[in-house]
Design a protein around this motif. Structure first.
Motif, PDB file in Angstrom:
ATOM      1  N   LYS A  29      19.032 -16.262 -25.328  1.00 36.40           N
ATOM      2  CA  LYS A  29      17.953 -15.706 -24.501  1.00 36.40           C
ATOM      3  C   LYS A  29      16.648 -16.455 -24.728  1.00 36.40           C
ATOM      4  CE  LYS A  29      20.095 -11.230 -24.164  1.00 36.40           C
ATOM      5  NZ  LYS A  29      20.151  -9.876 -24.649  1.00 36.40           N
ATOM      6  N   ASP A  33      14.637 -18.709 -21.820  1.00 35.24           N
ATOM      7  CA  ASP A  33      13.209 -18.591 -21.510  1.00 35.24           C
ATOM      8  C   ASP A  33      12.516 -19.950 -21.590  1.00 35.24           C
ATOM      9  OD1 ASP A  33      13.549 -15.871 -21.168  1.00 35.24           O
ATOM     10  OD2 ASP A  33      12.777 -15.350 -23.166  1.00 35.24           O
ATOM     11  N   THR A 119      17.579 -16.748 -13.936  1.00 34.87           N
ATOM     12  CA  THR A 119      17.598 -15.327 -14.264  1.00 34.87           C
ATOM     13  C   THR A 119      17.266 -14.546 -13.003  1.00 34.87           C
ATOM     14  OG1 THR A 119      15.320 -15.483 -15.039  1.00 34.87           O
ATOM     15  CG2 THR A 119      17.030 -15.579 -16.707  1.00 34.87           C
ATOM     16  N   THR A 120      18.120 -13.587 -12.681  1.00 31.87           N
ATOM     17  CA  THR A 120      17.934 -12.742 -11.509  1.00 31.87           C
ATOM     18  C   THR A 120      18.083 -11.296 -11.938  1.00 31.87           C
ATOM     19  OG1 THR A 120      18.983 -14.494 -10.193  1.00 31.87           O
ATOM     20  CG2 THR A 120      18.713 -12.352  -9.139  1.00 31.87           C
ATOM     21  N   ASP A 121      17.059 -10.516 -11.716  1.00 30.81           N
ATOM     22  CA  ASP A 121      17.072  -9.099 -12.096  1.00 30.81           C
ATOM     23  C   ASP A 121      17.461  -8.902 -13.557  1.00 30.81           C
ATOM     24  OD1 ASP A 121      16.382  -8.406  -9.478  1.00 30.81           O
ATOM     25  OD2 ASP A 121      18.481  -8.357  -8.847  1.00 30.81           O
ATOM     26  N   GLY A 122      16.976  -9.764 -14.422  1.00 35.61           N
ATOM     27  CA  GLY A 122      17.256  -9.656 -15.845  1.00 35.61           C
ATOM     28  C   GLY A 122      18.612 -10.190 -16.269  1.00 35.61           C
ATOM     29  N   LYS A 123      19.400 -10.671 -15.325  1.00 38.62           N
ATOM     30  CA  LYS A 123      20.716 -11.228 -15.650  1.00 38.62           C
ATOM     31  C   LYS A 123      20.630 -12.745 -15.692  1.00 38.62           C
ATOM     32  CE  LYS A 123      23.420  -7.470 -13.801  1.00 38.62           C
ATOM     33  NZ  LYS A 123      24.528  -7.082 -12.943  1.00 38.62           N
ATOM     34  N   ILE A 124      21.311 -13.319 -16.678  1.00 40.11           N
ATOM     35  CA  ILE A 124      21.312 -14.764 -16.853  1.00 40.11           C
ATOM     36  C   ILE A 124      22.502 -15.357 -16.093  1.00 40.11           C
ATOM     37  CG2 ILE A 124      21.501 -16.644 -18.517  1.00 40.11           C
ATOM     38  CD1 ILE A 124      20.329 -14.681 -20.611  1.00 40.11           C
TER      39      ILE A 124
END
Length: 153
Positions: A29, A33, A119-124
């Protein structure tokens, strides 16, 4: 006077070595970032650091060289996903590494997987660019292979 020159060269060498030191992330994670911030793909190094002979060989012949360090700083975010047998690992890191091994279908070590990350809607989401492993001949043949993969960015 010779003592001062030698001392000066020693300190210059120490600073040069620190500049070559790479940051291998173990938390994916955190690397995701950084990848988004720096607009660089991720290089995932799946390894058995304390038991896999080919992994150790790849480390010594390529990943610990100044040529690789220079290339990596310019081109990728480094992630080490280790599967040690004798070295303790936190349960979080062990679980993360096992999940990523499943996601990428890693069946042998060493495997180096290159991916872009979204990252889309908190999903990697990983967009695979390609993979490689040990390439004989030192850093340059390995870097040539990696550069061919990264052309798919």
């Amino acid at each position: 006077m010779k003592k001062y020159v030698m001392l000066f060269l020693f300190f210059i060498g120490c600073f040069a070595m620190q500049a070559q030191e790479l940051n291998w992330h173990t938390d994916v994670k955190e690397a995701v970032d950084l990848s988004a911030k720096e607009h660089k793909p991720i290089m995932l190094f799946f390894t058995g650091s304390d038991w896999c002979g080919w992994c150790i060989r790849l480390q010594n012949e390529v990943l610990k060289t100044p040529e690789f360090a220079k290339w990596a700083q310019e081109n990728v975010i480094l992630v080490e996903l280790d599967f040690p047998r004798r070295t303790a690992q936190s349960p979080e890191i062990r679980n993360q590494n096992n999940q990523l091994q499943q996601v990428f279908g890693i069946q042998g070590f060493p495997t180096v997987f290159f991916a872009n990350v979204e990252t889309t809607d908190g999903k990697i989401n990983f967009k695979g660019l390609g993979r490689t492993g040990y390439v004989a001949g030192g850093p340059q043949p390995w870097l040539d292979s990696a550069n061919t993969i990264l052309k798919n960015k």
